[in-house]
Design an enzyme around this catalytic site. Structure first.
Site, PDB file in Angstrom:
ATOM      1  N   ASN A 294       0.803  -1.222   0.000  1.00  0.00           N
ATOM      2  CA  ASN A 294       0.000   0.000   0.000  1.00  0.00           C
ATOM      3  C   ASN A 294       0.834   1.270   0.000  1.00  0.00           C
ATOM      4  O   ASN A 294       0.524   2.226  -0.697  1.00  0.00           O
ATOM      5  CB  ASN A 294      -0.915   0.011   1.228  1.00  0.00           C
ATOM      6  CG  ASN A 294      -1.720   1.288   1.340  1.00  0.00           C
ATOM      7  OD1 ASN A 294      -2.564   1.565   0.489  1.00  0.00           O
ATOM      8  ND2 ASN A 294      -1.438   2.088   2.357  1.00  0.00           N
TER       9      ASN A 294
ATOM     10  N   GLU B 276      -4.530  -8.731   6.370  1.00  0.00           N
ATOM     11  CA  GLU B 276      -5.152  -7.898   7.388  1.00  0.00           C
ATOM     12  C   GLU B 276      -6.199  -6.985   6.750  1.00  0.00           C
ATOM     13  O   GLU B 276      -5.869  -6.091   5.978  1.00  0.00           O
ATOM     14  CB  GLU B 276      -4.082  -7.044   8.082  1.00  0.00           C
ATOM     15  CG  GLU B 276      -4.667  -6.021   9.046  1.00  0.00           C
ATOM     16  CD  GLU B 276      -3.825  -4.744   9.123  1.00  0.00           C
ATOM     17  OE1 GLU B 276      -3.630  -4.255  10.236  1.00  0.00           O
ATOM     18  OE2 GLU B 276      -3.404  -4.236   8.063  1.00  0.00           O
TER      19      GLU B 276
ATOM     20  N   ASP C 291      -0.261  -6.703   4.556  1.00  0.00           N
ATOM     21  CA  ASP C 291      -0.666  -5.569   5.372  1.00  0.00           C
ATOM     22  C   ASP C 291      -1.683  -4.702   4.636  1.00  0.00           C
ATOM     23  O   ASP C 291      -1.676  -4.618   3.403  1.00  0.00           O
ATOM     24  CB  ASP C 291       0.583  -4.743   5.712  1.00  0.00           C
ATOM     25  CG  ASP C 291       0.290  -3.599   6.652  1.00  0.00           C
ATOM     26  OD1 ASP C 291      -0.106  -3.867   7.798  1.00  0.00           O
ATOM     27  OD2 ASP C 291       0.453  -2.431   6.242  1.00  0.00           O
TER      28      ASP C 291
END
Length: 617
Positions: free
Chosen positions: A172, A368, A322
């Site tokens: 990200n 996640e 993540d």
């Protein structure tokens, strides 16, 4: 799955009742570990999550890599690197194995931002990327963690013990701009042209703190030597980067990678990376990444190739991904595609060199998605559209940074999770990974942690221990100044940890030695029982009575037919008829006693819990 070693014997013992088990010839020349060839399923994972820097220091010579201090200029250690590395982690693999662990998730090993940002709400301290979430160079190992060969040794030694290895991956965002990186790579600008190579400390008389670091992030060409406008959303490129929620937006002011369109604009390698790579660093650069340090492709393609190169080079077995919901599913699926191919390439090249080269389970991805609980039928599409095998389950600890806000499982949760994730054969479309403690919520500490070990360790589905759950590691408040950093306190190993090799020496049969601490010993007994029996996490659960459960799992392709019975509470006998036959010889993994089934039950005095399985040789 089984290890491939010279002379290895994989023998299926005579089936007793409905249970199948395996044992291994352990002649010294083979350097094999008992239990390393036990049948494996991600649906029964007992995964151990480690922030490498906070676990064990095996090489003090790398502690101050890139000039990072142990104590910052304000005198604090809350946000600094503490010295943990892959040599230290490798030295503790027998300890981890003694917990019945069959997979380990380590914080991102990629090279992180060299410098600091302001730490805590008041900016009291310097906050470095010890946790692995401020990536700088995704094709190089962070020197604080060790060298390429240190990491290779860690993965190989984990594989010898039958432990799968996952690394944390972040697609990200990049790390923040720091003064140290600006000095090292000659990009960006500072307030009043302050020299970024000089140590800067806040002027308290002017009301400054470390959040006031003198970096001028307004639009300016001086930032073009960093990632560049084609790569990230960042104020210095004229695109405001704040704290927003969603795709193509900045999370917590972190520069957001422009990777939503996997076949989007072709970009060039950022200037700072071109210059960094031109100098060479054989100790830390990933050889398999070399082909992807040149050319043009989309940001998503570059990222996916860079991360998959870790799989091709080391044979890592999976990712913990993540901030999943802030990256488009097609981008995650591209990463999965490249990684599947990379693992196949590594296995072909490493036959006979690493036991995992003979494993057949496909590359694994868990992720996640904040506040996610469960979706076994994949109505959300994360499996189908994103390539995920499971997602992390926040149910038992959903809050942010708080003390002891967790709830812990009980038998009603066994029934709920058994219905969600238990199967006699096969698996659910989207699995789970349940935790009670994490680096982002809180560490779960209850009065009776032995009871927690039983109720959580025997929960259907896959589970994740956070380092120190088993040793009652405490939140040290980051040295007394920050609750969040205290969640990531240094590991507190037991005093008798030097006996770990003995604790792990019979995990595939039935250990006779455990830690002297009774709570840690309970975690070991429960975890090893789970390790030996796929049915614990993956199996179909049948309730035998108010306090007894039978779990069964079959896989004809692997020759697995596994059954267990779990009883909770005081009793003098346990009903086992639906799981085992009269005459079957069982062992209780909690007491170590051997019993024989007669009349559909076993006579066994139980005080708190019994964990019954076919007796191993």
């Amino acid at each position: 799955m089984k290890l491939k070693t010279s002379g290895l014997v994989l023998a299926m013992a005579a089936a007793v009742g409905a249970a199948t088990y395996y044992f291994q010839d352990k002649s010294p020349s083979q350097q094999a570990f008992e239990g390393s060839n036990l049948p494996f399923s991600w649906a029964n994972a007992n995964l151990y999550f480690v922030i490498t820097d906070r676990f064990s220091n095996g090489d003090k010579s790398n502690d101050n890599s890139y000039g990072r201090p142990y104590k910052d200029s304000a005198g604090y250690t809350a946000g600094t690197f503490h010295g943990g590395d892959f040599k230290g982690l490798t030295q503790k693999l027998d300890y981890i194995r003694s917990l019945g662990v069959n997979a380990i998730w380590v914080s991102s090993p990629v090279e992180q931002s060299h410098g600091w940002v302001g730490g805590g709400p008041m900016g009291m301290y310097q906050y470095y990327a010890y946790h692995g979430y401020y990536g700088l160079d995704f094709t190089s190992i962070d020197a604080n963690m060790g060298t390429i060969e240190d990491f290779r040794t860690f993965v190989n030694e984990a594989h010898k013990r039958g432990i799968r290895v996952l690394i944390d991956v972040v697609m990200n965002h990049s790390g923040y701009a720091t003064l140290k990186d600006m000095c090292d790579f000659k990009f960006g600008r500072t307030v009043h042209d302050i020299d970024p190579c000089r140590e800067w400390t806040p002027n308290e008389q002017l009301g400054e703190n470390f959040h006031n670091k003198p970096i001028n992030q307004s639009y300016n060409e001086s930032w073009n030597r960093w990632w560049g406008k084609d790569w990230i959303i960042f104020d210095g490129y004229g695109e405001p980067c704040g704290a927003e929620d969603g795709l193509d937006k900045c999370l917590a002011y972190l520069p957001d990678f422009k990777n939503t369109d996997t076949h989007g604009k072709k970009v060039q390698i950022p200037t700072f990376l071109q210059e960094k790579w031109s100098k060479g660093d054989k100790e830390h650069e990933i050889p398999a990444a070399a082909p992807y340090r040149k050319g043009e492709m989309s940001v998503a393609e570059f990222q996916a190739h860079w991360l998959a190169s870790w799989v091709e080079e080391f044979g890592i077995d999976g990712y913990r991904c993540d901030t999943v919901k802030y990256v488009a599913n097609p981008t995650w699926k591209l990463l999965k595609e490249y990684s599947l191919k990379a693992l196949d390439t590594w296995r072909q090249k490493n036959k006979g060199k690493d036991p995992a080269a003979s494993w057949t389970d496909p590359f694994y991805m868990t992720g996640e998605v904040w506040a996610f609980t469960n979706d076994p039928e994949d109505h959300s599409g994360y499996a189908k559209d994103g390539g995920f095998d499971s997602l992390i389950d926040f149910y038992f600890n959903p809050d942010g940074v708080n003390l002891n806000t967790c709830i812990t499982p009980d038998q009603s949760d066994w029934e709920k999770y058994g219905k969600l994730y238990g199967r006699l054969e096969g698996k659910v479309p989207l699995g789970n990974l349940t935790y009670i403690s994490s680096h982002d919520t809180s560490i779960c500490r209850k009065k009776d942690m032995a009871k927690v070990a039983v109720n959580f360790g025997l929960l259907p589905g896959s589970i994740q221990l956070y380092y120190g759950d088993e040793t009652n590691r405490q939140n040290d408040m980051g040295g007394g100044i920050d609750l969040e950093q205290g969640i990531r306190s240094d590991m507190n190993f037991p005093q008798d940890v030097e006996k770990a090799a003995s604790w792990a020496s019979k995990v595939g049969s039935l250990s006779t030695e455990y830690a002297s601490d009774p709570i840690l010993a309970t975690w070991q007994k429960v975890g090893q029982f789970r390790l030996r029996n796929i049915a614990v996490g993956a199996g179909l659960q049948t309730k035998l009575s108010d306090n007894s459960y039978c779990r069964q799992y079959k896989d004809s392709t692997q020759g697995i037919d596994n059954s267990v019975v779990i009883h909770v509470g005081q009793t003098d006998s346990v009903m086992v008829g639906k799981c085992f036959n009269d005459g079957d010889i069982l062992q209780d993994a909690m007491s170590g006693l051997t019993v024989t089934v007669k009349g559909g039950k076993v006579d066994l005095k139980v005080e708190k819990v019994a964990m019954l399985e076919v007796k191993r040789p």
